[in-house]
Design an enzyme around this catalytic site. Structure first.
Site, PDB file in Angstrom:
ATOM      1  N   HIS A 154       0.885  -1.075   0.121  1.00  0.00           N
ATOM      2  CA  HIS A 154       0.000   0.036  -0.117  1.00  0.00           C
ATOM      3  C   HIS A 154       1.045   1.382  -0.058  1.00  0.00           C
ATOM      4  O   HIS A 154       0.399   2.244   0.376  1.00  0.00           O
ATOM      5  CB  HIS A 154      -1.065   0.008   1.132  1.00  0.00           C
ATOM      6  CG  HIS A 154      -2.263  -0.876   0.830  1.00  0.00           C
ATOM      7  ND1 HIS A 154      -1.866  -2.068   0.447  1.00  0.00           N
ATOM      8  CD2 HIS A 154      -3.740  -0.564   0.692  1.00  0.00           C
ATOM      9  CE1 HIS A 154      -3.139  -2.665   0.145  1.00  0.00           C
ATOM     10  NE2 HIS A 154      -4.146  -1.578   0.361  1.00  0.00           N
ATOM     11  N   ASP A 197      -6.125   4.441   9.949  1.00  0.00           N
ATOM     12  CA  ASP A 197      -7.560   4.940   9.487  1.00  0.00           C
ATOM     13  C   ASP A 197      -7.934   3.405   8.808  1.00  0.00           C
ATOM     14  O   ASP A 197      -9.177   3.141   8.965  1.00  0.00           O
ATOM     15  CB  ASP A 197      -7.860   6.027   8.884  1.00  0.00           C
ATOM     16  CG  ASP A 197      -7.450   7.271   9.573  1.00  0.00           C
ATOM     17  OD1 ASP A 197      -7.518   7.171  10.703  1.00  0.00           O
ATOM     18  OD2 ASP A 197      -7.377   8.187   8.685  1.00  0.00           O
ATOM     19  N   GLU A 252      -9.631  13.356  15.258  1.00  0.00           N
ATOM     20  CA  GLU A 252      -9.377  13.549  13.896  1.00  0.00           C
ATOM     21  C   GLU A 252     -10.021  14.893  13.248  1.00  0.00           C
ATOM     22  O   GLU A 252     -10.808  15.347  13.872  1.00  0.00           O
ATOM     23  CB  GLU A 252      -9.518  12.378  13.047  1.00  0.00           C
ATOM     24  CG  GLU A 252      -8.673  11.221  13.381  1.00  0.00           C
ATOM     25  CD  GLU A 252      -8.395  10.455  11.788  1.00  0.00           C
ATOM     26  OE1 GLU A 252      -8.914  10.672  10.784  1.00  0.00           O
ATOM     27  OE2 GLU A 252      -7.737   9.241  12.192  1.00  0.00           O
TER      28      GLU A 252
END
Ligand code: FAD
Length: 525
Positions: A93, A159, A274
């Protein structure tokens, strides 16, 4: 025998197959390496691509290790050749080919020890915290699901959870819990690491500590994390998830900073803080529709003052609780914590969800992005840490300037506390201030020609960095990507660079590991 797939023939159409089937100038894997397996007609896509979709490098082979010994054997085999490099690939990723190895060996860490899961009850030496030993190739999602079976959960997350333990520990691992617990690199008690010389070492704060701290945030440069012992906490089962809208950055930042400074836990503070920037418009990707949790929650525009500018801000909070807690108690804790905040009245949203549903919230976005084609397209993402003293300027010049129309995806911005990060790790933070912000520009555009050309988006990223430089902002790239040694040297700063080089000499003197980071070149033995 280690299973591996030899990459004989290019996978992509862009790279035509030579008449000799691709063997031509490509060095074959020497038999003396002692790695044996199957030759494939095409190199599996995972070996040549990553989530960024902009870089491609063809390795000689994709290795599938069963245990740490296989990883060590592969590294030692590479060390015995004059040119081979080794890249551990977590879940690929990365954005810029960081987990690739051109003409080297890519180790698919997802193969490694998938059954490894050992819960260690709380007690000394970590105080009362329980912990779990998992494979470096485990996904955080897998770790969470198995921990929940024991009523436990990690303390710090990203996340998105379909990232590997080794992949995020090589960077930092940041989400809304980091203001309290620090990044994931602050929540590891011990690791097993295979160094660039093929040694298998256990390391912790007390044992082989230089390797331990170097590897955390070390961009894969000092060793391959084969096992990690992650600190845990008792898992809550429910989450009150809240979003509050602001029209001014100064108020958004003041409230966010106040919330991360409240005393830890016990209803004294939120468990997750956040924030994100969105556009003052009805665009479903960049604007108001991104704020309500469900379609029937109305974003009442009449609540916005006429003075609202082109961009707006959303503070995102979460409070853990247990199913047995009385709703009025949860309500009153939330009411007390929200008291005195200056969000736009009438533009607050909340929902109650299960703890694991909350933590796996990005998987829903993944499904939508896969359906719309934006998951597979290129992702020129940019992540930065910006110090408190510079974040106002960043907001003015970048969010309200270069990006005022949005980026076709989330623009995260939220504060973190330096004291929750360990300065002995290899992670690089801005120079000043206890508070700094993470900024994550997560573009999910349609591939060209449906969306903008990727070159234009990369140019916009450069423009943002140029503005930071010209205005003298105190910032560092997170998940950094540079092409030259000079840029890396600047990124680390003179003291940090000296320490980084020293660690490289000690643990990977031939520069075998993580060549896709483009920091060091392979040296002969
Ligand atoms: P890879 O991309 O496979 O590898 C990354 C680097 O680590 C490479 O250099 C590789 O060689 C090295 N590496 C991999 N495994 C090991 C190992 N076991 N030992 C040593 N080195 C290793 N980051 C955050 O902090 N917070 C977020 O909320 C967040 N959300 C994200 C959401 C999405 C959709 C994506 C795509 C990325 C997100 N990231 C986030 C970034 C993510 O943390 C990094 O990209 C991370 O490197 C990905 O992990 P991976 O397992 O795919 O690693």
């Amino acid at each position: 025998m280690i299973a591996y797939l030899e990459c004989l023939v290019p996978e992509t159409d862009a790279e035509p197959t030579p008449p000799d089937g691709g063997k031509g100038d490509r060095p074959a894997l020497p038999d003396s390496l002692g790695i044996h397996g199957t030759s494939l007609d095409s190199c599996p896509a995972i070996a040549v691509r990553d989530f960024g979709g902009m870089a491609s490098a063809r390795p000689l082979a994709l290795v599938c290790p069963y245990g740490s010994d296989d990883v060590a054997h592969t590294v030692r085999a590479a060390a015995s050749s004059a040119h081979l490099t080794v890249a551990a690939r977590g879940n690929g990723h990365s954005i810029n080919g960081q987990a690739m190895a051109h003409m080297g060996l890519v180790i698919d860490m997802r193969c490694l020890d998938p059954g490894l899961f050992k819960v260690i009850p709380g007690g000394p030496p970590d105080g009362d915290l329980p912990s779990v030993v998992v494979s470096g190739g485990a996904l955080w999602e897998e770790v969470l699901v198995r921990c929940l079976e024991h009523g436990l959960a990690p303390q710090s997350y990203t996340d998105y959870l379909r990232l590997t333990v080794g992949g995020t520990l090589s960077n930092a691992g940041v989400s809304g819990q980091a203001f309290r617990h620090g990044p994931q690199t602050s929540n590891v008690a011990e690791m097993e690491v295979v160094t660039g010389t093929g040694e298998v070492l256990v390391c912790s704060e007390k044992e082989n500590s230089e390797l331990f701290f170097g590897t955390l945030g070390g961009l894969g440069q000092f060793g391959i994390i084969t096992k990690a012992r992650i600190l845990l906490q008792p898992a809550p089962d429910m989450v009150r998830w809240i979003r509050l809208v602001y029209t001014r950055f100064a108020q958004f930042a003041r409230d966010a900073e106040r919330l991360i400074d409240l005393p830890d836990g016990g209803g004294g503070s939120f468990d997750y803080v956040e924030g994100f920037v969105f556009v003052h418009g009805d665009d479903p990707v960049n604007g108001w529709p991104t704020v309500p949790f469900v379609p029937d929650q109305e974003f009442d525009l009449t609540r916005l003052p006429h003075t609202a500018g082109p961009v707006l801000y959303c503070l995102e909070l979460a409070l853990h609780y247990r199913t047995g807690d009385r709703p009025c108690v949860v309500d009153s804790v939330v009411k007390r914590l929200l008291g005195g905040l200056s969000y736009v009245e009438g533009l607050e949203f909340h929902t109650d969800v299960g703890y694991s549903e909350f933590l796996m919230r990005v998987s829903h976005a993944e499904q939508q992005a896969r359906a719309s084609g934006t998951w597979d397209g290129p992702h020129p993402w940019l992540n930065l840490f910006v110090s408190k003293k510079s974040i106002g300027d960043f907001d003015r010049t970048v969010f309200n300037g270069i990006l005022r129309k949005g980026i076709g995806g989330p623009m995260l911005v939220y504060p973190l506390l330096r004291s929750r990060w360990d300065g002995r790790t290899s992670v690089v933070l801005p120079d000043s201030d206890e508070i700094f912000y993470i900024v994550a520009l997560l573009r999910f555009n349609q591939p060209y020609p449906l969306g903008p050309p990727v070159e234009a988006l990369i140019a916009q990223n450069h423009e943002i960095i140029d503005v930071c430089e010209k205005n003298g902002l105190d910032y560092k790239l997170y998940l950094p990507h540079y092409e030259s040694e000079d840029e890396w040297r600047r990124h680390f700063g003179s003291r940090g660079w000296a320490r980084f080089i020293d660690r490289k000499r000690r643990f990977d003197p031939m520069a075998i590991l993580a060549p896709g980071q483009k920091i060091f070149s392979r040296r002969p033995w």
